[in-house]
Design a protein around this motif. Structure first.
Motif: not given
Length: 189
Positions: A74, A78-79, A81, A98, A101-102, A104-105, A112, A116, A165
């Motif tokens: 990302f 990621d922190y 978006l 991704i 870091r997935y 982190e979301t 998130a 997406y 998600l």
């Protein structure tokens, strides 16, 4: 190099910066301390920080509009978006994977998932964590399920819970396959 990649229609995958926590002071206010301390950058003199690295990426992409860039992780945004969405808006030739870091979301599942939904055509699936079956299972759990408040201590040492998600099939198809297929098909054009 960038011009040759454009000529060959080859996307360039770039690791841009490191997670934000590595640049922040290593204290009780650093959410990612347990992961950041080992690779900390806050004690490095004259280092280009994350925002500077993203700026370099954007300037490079602006100078080489015919080159496709895939920013790993990302772009380590990621922190934030929203910032990554702005990078996409300004730079039609920047995509992001991704990988790694997935999780982190995962603490912000509704936001998130909306990100997406809006940006699936600019995201590609990646892991960067080996080929272990458990790693894929946790990736799929985060992206596909609507599971709530779970931890994955073997893959991550985070102190916060993860959430699925619940991405729909169309978004998953785009991230898992279609975006990458589009980028790779350009090579044959």
């Amino acid at each position: 190099i960038w011009e040759k990649a454009a000529e060959l229609h080859m996307p360039v995958s770039l690791h841009v910066a490191d997670p934000i926590w590595m640049y922040e002071p290593m204290d009780k206010h650093n959410d990612g301390l347990m992961n950041a301390y080992e690779w900390r950058l806050d004690n490095q003199p004259n280092i280009v920080k994350l925002a500077g690295m993203v700026d370099i990426l954007e300037r490079t992409a602006a100078r080489h509009r015919n080159t496709t860039f895939v920013a790993c992780h990302f772009a380590n945004l990621d922190y934030d978006l929203n910032h990554l969405a702005q990078v996409f808006e300004r730079n039609p030739n920047i995509y992001a994977d991704i990988s790694a870091r997935y999780a982190e979301t995962a603490p912000i599942p509704r936001f998130a998932a909306e990100f997406y939904s809006k940006n699936a055509h600019r995201l590609v699936y990646g892991t960067d964590m080996g080929f272990d079956q458990q790693m894929y299972q946790i990736t799929f759990r985060i992206l596909e399920s609507q599971d709530e408040h779970f931890y994955e201590p073997e893959q991550f040492s985070y102190h916060w819970p993860l959430y699925g998600l619940g991405l729909g099939d169309e978004i998953l198809q785009q991230v898992y396959q279609n975006t990458a297929a589009k980028l790779l098909a350009a090579r044959d054009a």
